[in-house]
Design an enzyme around this catalytic site. Structure first.
Site, short mmCIF file in Angstrom:
data_model
loop_
_atom_site.label_atom_id
_atom_site.label_comp_id
_atom_site.label_asym_id
_atom_site.label_seq_id
_atom_site.Cartn_x
_atom_site.Cartn_y
_atom_site.Cartn_z
CG ASP A 98 152.65 41.10 30.68
OD1 ASP A 98 152.14 41.26 31.80
OD2 ASP A 98 153.17 42.02 30.03
CD GLU A 120 148.29 44.66 27.31
OE1 GLU A 120 149.02 44.00 28.05
OE2 GLU A 120 147.83 45.78 27.65
CD GLU A 134 156.30 41.13 34.27
OE1 GLU A 134 157.52 41.13 33.99
OE2 GLU A 134 155.88 41.40 35.41
CG HIS A 204 154.84 47.35 39.52
ND1 HIS A 204 154.35 48.29 38.64
CD2 HIS A 204 154.68 46.16 38.90
CE1 HIS A 204 153.90 47.68 37.56
NE2 HIS A 204 154.09 46.39 37.69
NE ARG A 206 158.62 38.67 40.68
CZ ARG A 206 157.37 38.82 41.13
NH1 ARG A 206 156.58 39.73 40.60
NH2 ARG A 206 156.92 38.07 42.12
CG HIS A 237 153.21 47.11 43.55
ND1 HIS A 237 153.32 45.93 44.24
CD2 HIS A 237 152.58 46.82 42.40
CE1 HIS A 237 152.77 44.95 43.52
NE2 HIS A 237 152.31 45.47 42.40
C1 UD1 Z 1 152.35 41.32 39.25
C2 UD1 Z 1 152.71 40.80 37.86
C3 UD1 Z 1 153.22 41.95 36.99
C4 UD1 Z 1 152.22 43.09 36.97
C5 UD1 Z 1 151.89 43.51 38.39
C6 UD1 Z 1 150.80 44.58 38.39
C7 UD1 Z 1 153.62 38.51 37.69
C8 UD1 Z 1 154.82 37.65 37.83
N1 UD1 Z 1 153.80 39.81 38.00
O1 UD1 Z 1 153.54 41.79 39.85
O2 UD1 Z 1 153.41 41.47 35.67
O3 UD1 Z 1 152.78 44.18 36.27
O4 UD1 Z 1 151.40 42.37 39.12
O5 UD1 Z 1 150.74 45.25 39.61
O6 UD1 Z 1 152.56 38.03 37.34
N2 UD1 Z 1 150.65 42.28 47.21
C9 UD1 Z 1 149.78 42.60 48.25
N3 UD1 Z 1 148.49 42.93 47.94
C10 UD1 Z 1 148.01 42.93 46.68
C11 UD1 Z 1 148.90 42.64 45.64
C12 UD1 Z 1 150.20 42.30 45.92
O7 UD1 Z 1 150.19 42.59 49.40
O8 UD1 Z 1 146.82 43.22 46.48
C13 UD1 Z 1 152.05 41.91 47.54
C14 UD1 Z 1 152.13 40.47 48.12
O9 UD1 Z 1 153.15 40.44 49.07
C15 UD1 Z 1 152.52 39.65 46.89
C16 UD1 Z 1 153.47 40.63 46.22
O10 UD1 Z 1 152.85 41.91 46.37
O11 UD1 Z 1 153.13 38.42 47.20
C17 UD1 Z 1 153.80 40.34 44.79
O12 UD1 Z 1 152.63 40.09 44.01
P1 UD1 Z 1 152.80 39.39 42.55
O13 UD1 Z 1 151.48 39.34 41.89
O14 UD1 Z 1 153.55 38.10 42.67
O15 UD1 Z 1 153.80 40.34 41.81
P2 UD1 Z 1 153.66 41.86 41.43
O16 UD1 Z 1 155.00 42.48 41.69
O17 UD1 Z 1 152.47 42.45 42.05
N1 UDP Z 2 146.46 51.98 39.11
C1 UDP Z 2 145.52 52.16 40.13
N2 UDP Z 2 145.95 52.60 41.35
C2 UDP Z 2 147.27 52.86 41.61
C3 UDP Z 2 148.22 52.66 40.56
C4 UDP Z 2 147.78 52.21 39.33
O1 UDP Z 2 144.32 51.95 39.93
O2 UDP Z 2 147.60 53.25 42.74
C5 UDP Z 2 145.98 51.48 37.80
C6 UDP Z 2 146.46 52.24 36.58
O3 UDP Z 2 145.58 53.29 36.24
C7 UDP Z 2 146.49 51.16 35.50
C8 UDP Z 2 146.82 49.91 36.28
O4 UDP Z 2 146.54 50.18 37.65
O5 UDP Z 2 145.21 50.97 34.90
C9 UDP Z 2 148.28 49.56 36.10
O6 UDP Z 2 148.63 48.55 37.00
P1 UDP Z 2 150.15 48.24 37.35
O7 UDP Z 2 150.99 49.45 37.15
O8 UDP Z 2 150.14 47.62 38.71
O9 UDP Z 2 150.53 47.08 36.34
P2 UDP Z 2 151.11 47.04 34.84
O10 UDP Z 2 150.19 47.83 33.97
O11 UDP Z 2 152.51 47.56 34.88
O12 UDP Z 2 151.11 45.58 34.53
#
Ligand code: UD1
Ligand code: UDP
Length: 368
Positions: A98, A120, A134, A204, A206, A237
């Site tokens: 999502d 999923e 999401e 993490h 939003r 995160h």
């Molecule tokens: C995203 C997804 C969320 C999912 C989550 C898993 C959307 C809108 N959100 O949220 O559904 O649950 O990923 O973790 O698709 N960043 C880094 N390094 C990384 C990853 C992220 O620095 O490897 C930072 C960056 O500043 C980036 C910010 O996190 O801009 C947000 O990343 P983004 O993918 O937009 O949103 P998440 O909160 O990670």
């Molecule tokens: N996970 C990981 N390292 C971490 C935290 C989570 O590998 O430090 C894994 C976790 O086991 C799961 C996935 O990341 O498989 C979940 O990702 P996240 O919580 O970012 O996203 P969501 O599932 O809420 O979309």
């Protein structure tokens, strides 16, 4: 024999975990030509997981920007995806979950009339703002999908209620259990400090930025203060909206370890070693029950009601008093803890990817 060209899209950490078993299973099929497309909506966290599963993207859009904005990310990604799909001309596109990556994959495929498979499918809270964005992403992706790979019968029923044809819905289990089983089998538990119990935390979402995250941090601080035998491991995160609050409120406490996100294998070790898990993560809600670990979900709703009904997950919300009360009960009351530590998972048997491959193979047989 004409091969079926399938583009498998991954953008964020959880998509990589949940798509890895599907990609590996498809790569083993001689009728399939797999192309792995990384949007890299996440950068480091995506690369971490792909690496551990030995998957190298064929195409990498390198989308991530610091503190990215949803609209800008969506717009840039849609243009880039359109261009790739026009070049690749796949027979099918697959994406999971999502995120923005999934919604964009479905939309780009729809515009180009390429069949889209949603892994999923059918998770719903019924509230478009929770989780945000999401819930909207998965509803939109669902209505554009040709195949809906629903993890459970209740996710299938959500789709049927929205008018999706039953023929297009396949109950497969969740591929996260496939990934977890592979990793857990080769990963020993993280040992807490002798004499201490480990609470593992992730948060993490939003919709929790700001006051709810402050409440969560307050609860963690109080639990540590009230329980000298408790230590907390919190891989934070990298989203700056999370980092700032968590570092300010929990940094510097000798029994709270704040780390960068863990690689998947050390994270599985931490789940195995934990006494209790506090999380707002979707994936962790699915994995922890399979490892026999009680989970308190730090959200007001969940699209994963099955584990709550099984009694292995409790939906607590973000109010600090409620978090403290629920966690303290499980720390003090061994019977209550054991009642949640059953080690059963309603989310799958570890064979979800095979079922997805079977459906796609039938499609290939009909089109080749
Ligand atoms: C995203 C997804 C969320 C999912 C989550 C898993 C959307 C809108 N959100 O949220 O559904 O649950 O990923 O973790 O698709 N960043 C880094 N390094 C990384 C990853 C992220 O620095 O490897 C930072 C960056 O500043 C980036 C910010 O996190 O801009 C947000 O990343 P983004 O993918 O937009 O949103 P998440 O909160 O990670
Ligand atoms: N996970 C990981 N390292 C971490 C935290 C989570 O590998 O430090 C894994 C976790 O086991 C799961 C996935 O990341 O498989 C979940 O990702 P996240 O919580 O970012 O996203 P969501 O599932 O809420 O979309």
């Amino acid at each position: 024999m004409k091969k079926c060209k399938i583009v498998c899209v991954v953008g964020t950490r959880p998509e990589a975990v949940k798509m890895a078993p599907v990609i590996l299973a498809l790569q083993a099929q001689e009728w399939a030509q797999v192309r792995v497309l990384a949007t890299a909506q996440h950068r480091h966290m995506l690369d971490q997981v792909l690496q551990v599963f030995g998957i190298t993207p064929d195409i990498d859009l390198d989308m991530m920007q610091p503190n990215q904005d949803l609209t800008a990310l969506t717009a840039r990604m849609l243009l880039a995806m359109d261009s790739v799909l026009k070049t690749e001309k796949p027979d099918a596109v697959l994406a999971q979950g999502d995120t923005t990556t999934v919604m964009v994959s479905a939309l780009a495929s729809f515009y180009l009339n390429i069949p889209f498979g949603h892994v999923e499918a059918g998770l719903r809270t019924g509230d478009m703002r929770r989780p945000f964005p999401e819930e909207m992403n998965r509803v939109l992706a669902g209505h554009m999908a040709r195949w809906h790979f629903a993890p459970t019968t209740s996710s299938r029923d959500n789709l049927l209620r929205e008018g999706i044809s039953a023929d297009a819905v396949h109950v497969t289990g969740n591929t996260v259990i496939d990934a977890l089983q592979t990793m857990a089998a080769r990963t020993p538990a993280l040992e807490p400090t002798p004499g201490r119990r480990l609470i593992l935390v992730t948060a993490h979402r939003r919709e929790s930025f700001g006051a709810p995250l402050v409440e969560i941090c307050n609860a963690i601080r109080t639990l540590v203060a009230n329980n000298p035998d408790v230590e907390v491991l919190y891989p934070v995160h990298p989203n700056p909206n999370v980092q700032q609050t968590v570092q300010e409120m929990l940094g510097g406490n000798p029994r709270i370890t704040l780390t960068t996100p863990l690689d998947y294998q050390p994270f599985v070790a931490a789940m195995k070693g934990a006494h209790l898990i506090l999380t707002d993560s979707g994936g962790v809600q699915e994995e922890a029950p399979a490892l026999g670990k009680p989970v308190l979900v730090l959200r007001e709703e969940t699209e994963r009601p099955e584990a709550v009904a099984f009694g292995v997950v409790q939906l607590i919300g973000t109010d600090s008093a409620k978090i403290i009360a629920a966690a303290q009960k499980l720390l003090d009351d061994d019977a209550a803890w054991r009642a949640m530590a059953k080690g059963v998972s309603p989310y799958g048997d570890g064979h979800a990817s095979e079922r997805i491959v079977d459906v796609l193979q039938r499609f290939h047989a009909s089109c080749s």
